[in-house]
Design a protein around this motif. Structure first.
Motif, PDB file in Angstrom:
ATOM      1  N   LYS A  37       9.677   4.497  -7.372  1.00  0.00           N
ATOM      2  CA  LYS A  37      10.768   4.317  -6.422  1.00  0.00           C
ATOM      3  C   LYS A  37      10.185   4.033  -5.038  1.00  0.00           C
ATOM      4  CE  LYS A  37      13.297   7.997  -8.825  1.00  0.00           C
ATOM      5  NZ  LYS A  37      13.992   9.307  -8.658  1.00  0.00           N
ATOM      6  N   SER A  38      10.990   3.490  -4.158  1.00  0.00           N
ATOM      7  CA  SER A  38      10.497   3.189  -2.808  1.00  0.00           C
ATOM      8  C   SER A  38       9.998   4.446  -2.107  1.00  0.00           C
ATOM      9  CB  SER A  38      11.594   2.525  -1.985  1.00  0.00           C
ATOM     10  OG  SER A  38      12.743   3.355  -1.906  1.00  0.00           O
ATOM     11  N   GLU A  39      10.623   5.576  -2.405  1.00  0.00           N
ATOM     12  CA  GLU A  39      10.209   6.829  -1.756  1.00  0.00           C
ATOM     13  C   GLU A  39       8.881   7.367  -2.278  1.00  0.00           C
ATOM     14  OE1 GLU A  39      13.191   6.189  -3.209  1.00  0.00           O
ATOM     15  OE2 GLU A  39      13.968   7.987  -4.246  1.00  0.00           O
ATOM     16  N   ASP A  40       8.307   6.718  -3.281  1.00  0.00           N
ATOM     17  CA  ASP A  40       6.956   7.084  -3.750  1.00  0.00           C
ATOM     18  C   ASP A  40       5.876   6.384  -2.929  1.00  0.00           C
ATOM     19  OD1 ASP A  40       8.255   6.892  -7.087  1.00  0.00           O
ATOM     20  OD2 ASP A  40       7.900   8.714  -5.903  1.00  0.00           O
TER      21      ASP A  40
ATOM     22  N   THR B  28      -5.746   6.583  -1.658  1.00  0.00           N
ATOM     23  CA  THR B  28      -5.452   5.213  -2.059  1.00  0.00           C
ATOM     24  C   THR B  28      -3.967   4.968  -1.799  1.00  0.00           C
ATOM     25  OG1 THR B  28      -5.665   3.582  -3.850  1.00  0.00           O
ATOM     26  CG2 THR B  28      -4.972   5.801  -4.498  1.00  0.00           C
ATOM     27  N   MET B  29      -3.667   3.805  -1.234  1.00  0.00           N
ATOM     28  CA  MET B  29      -2.297   3.518  -0.799  1.00  0.00           C
ATOM     29  C   MET B  29      -1.484   2.913  -1.933  1.00  0.00           C
ATOM     30  SD  MET B  29      -0.271   3.652   1.822  1.00  0.00           S
ATOM     31  CE  MET B  29       1.481   3.250   1.780  1.00  0.00           C
ATOM     32  N   VAL B  30      -0.306   3.470  -2.157  1.00  0.00           N
ATOM     33  CA  VAL B  30       0.643   2.932  -3.119  1.00  0.00           C
ATOM     34  C   VAL B  30       1.883   2.489  -2.345  1.00  0.00           C
ATOM     35  CG1 VAL B  30       2.159   3.470  -5.059  1.00  0.00           C
ATOM     36  CG2 VAL B  30      -0.177   4.385  -4.997  1.00  0.00           C
ATOM     37  N   THR B  31       2.232   1.223  -2.507  1.00  0.00           N
ATOM     38  CA  THR B  31       3.428   0.686  -1.854  1.00  0.00           C
ATOM     39  C   THR B  31       4.394   0.207  -2.926  1.00  0.00           C
ATOM     40  OG1 THR B  31       2.131  -0.039   0.053  1.00  0.00           O
ATOM     41  CG2 THR B  31       4.326  -0.990  -0.207  1.00  0.00           C
ATOM     42  N   VAL B  32       5.588   0.759  -2.920  1.00  0.00           N
ATOM     43  CA  VAL B  32       6.611   0.379  -3.894  1.00  0.00           C
ATOM     44  C   VAL B  32       7.672  -0.446  -3.169  1.00  0.00           C
ATOM     45  CG1 VAL B  32       8.246   1.171  -5.630  1.00  0.00           C
ATOM     46  CG2 VAL B  32       6.185   2.520  -5.140  1.00  0.00           C
ATOM     47  N   SER B  33       7.699  -1.734  -3.495  1.00  0.00           N
ATOM     48  CA  SER B  33       8.612  -2.636  -2.801  1.00  0.00           C
ATOM     49  C   SER B  33       8.827  -3.884  -3.628  1.00  0.00           C
ATOM     50  CB  SER B  33       8.043  -3.010  -1.433  1.00  0.00           C
ATOM     51  OG  SER B  33       8.844  -3.991  -0.796  1.00  0.00           O
ATOM     52  N   SER B  34      10.010  -4.439  -3.524  1.00  0.00           N
ATOM     53  CA  SER B  34      10.299  -5.687  -4.226  1.00  0.00           C
ATOM     54  C   SER B  34       9.944  -6.886  -3.347  1.00  0.00           C
ATOM     55  CB  SER B  34      11.772  -5.735  -4.613  1.00  0.00           C
ATOM     56  OG  SER B  34      12.599  -5.529  -3.487  1.00  0.00           O
TER      57      SER B  34
END
Lengths: 110, 111
Positions: free
Chosen positions: A85-88, A104-110
């Motif tokens: 989810k985006s909030e992750d 480590t960076m995780v970006t959740v985005s469409s």
């Protein structure tokens, strides 16, 4: 003692990602390990814990979606992230109390 | 779930000033084994957190002795006796008695 995370990146909502944390400088199999995350500009947020005997505990926000695991032969900790989810979106750190990785960076985005 | 409340959220200090940060827990952090798993971390800008104090009052190896921790049960304090420029950043308390929970953080900045 050194911890180095890898596997982060940009992923679409609903997709999966697997993070790894390579450990060195200590007897990895003897220690419980944590994953902690930090959303941009926010505080620290505990995610999951695995004991030396592979018992696991999760934060409510990720229970059922994330899975923590370890491979003691490879001195490596893992975090499988599903149904993202985006909030992750956050920096994900692996840690013992006395040692933290760089994250480590995780970006959740469409 | 255990909630840790840190105060103040922001702290302005001059070099050499002594300051204290409070961390209050919603339930006792005394474990049945007699240990109290309350620790303090510092996160400098752009860096990972680092351990300063563990088990309430034990100084982590390599951490200057101007840092000290105290408290019991639900009320804990981190004290810096003579702030130095390298101490600037965000301080977090973390409890490990009931899984892990972090306080909201206290940002220490120069006045």
């Amino acid at each position: 003692v050194q911890l180095v995370e890898s596997g982060g990146g940009l992923v679409q909502p609903g997709k999966s990602l697997k993070l790894s944390c390579s450990a060195s400088g200590f007897t990895f199999s003897s220690y419980g390990m944590h994953w902690i995350r930090q959303a941009p500009g926010k505080g620290l947020d505990w995610v999951a814990y695995i004991s030396s005997s592979s018992g696991t505990v999760y934060a409510d926000a990720v229970k059922g979606r994330f899975t923590i695991s370890r491979d003691n032969a490879k001195n490596t900790l893992y975090l499988q992230l599903n149904s993202l989810k985006s909030e992750d979106t956050a920096i994900y750190y692996c840690a013992r109390l006395h040692a933290w990785g760089p994250g480590t960076m995780v970006t959740v985005s469409s | 779930d255990v909630v840790l409340t840190q105060t103040p959220p922001t702290l302005s200090a001059t070099i050499g000033q002594s300051v204290s940060i409070s961390c209050r827990s919603s339930q006792s952090l005394l474990h049945s084994n007699g240990n109290t798993y309350l620790h303090w971390l510092l996160q400098r800008p752009g860096q990972s957190p680092q351990l300063l104090i563990y088990l309430v009052s034990r100084l982590e190896s390599g951490v200057p002795n101007r840092f000290s921790g105290s408290g019991s049960g639900t009320d804990f304090t981190l004290k810096i006796s003579g702030v130095e420029a390298e101490d600037l950043g965000v301080y977090y308390c973390v409890q490990g008695t009931h899984a892990w929970t972090f306080g909201g953080g206290t940002k220490l900045e120069l006045k």
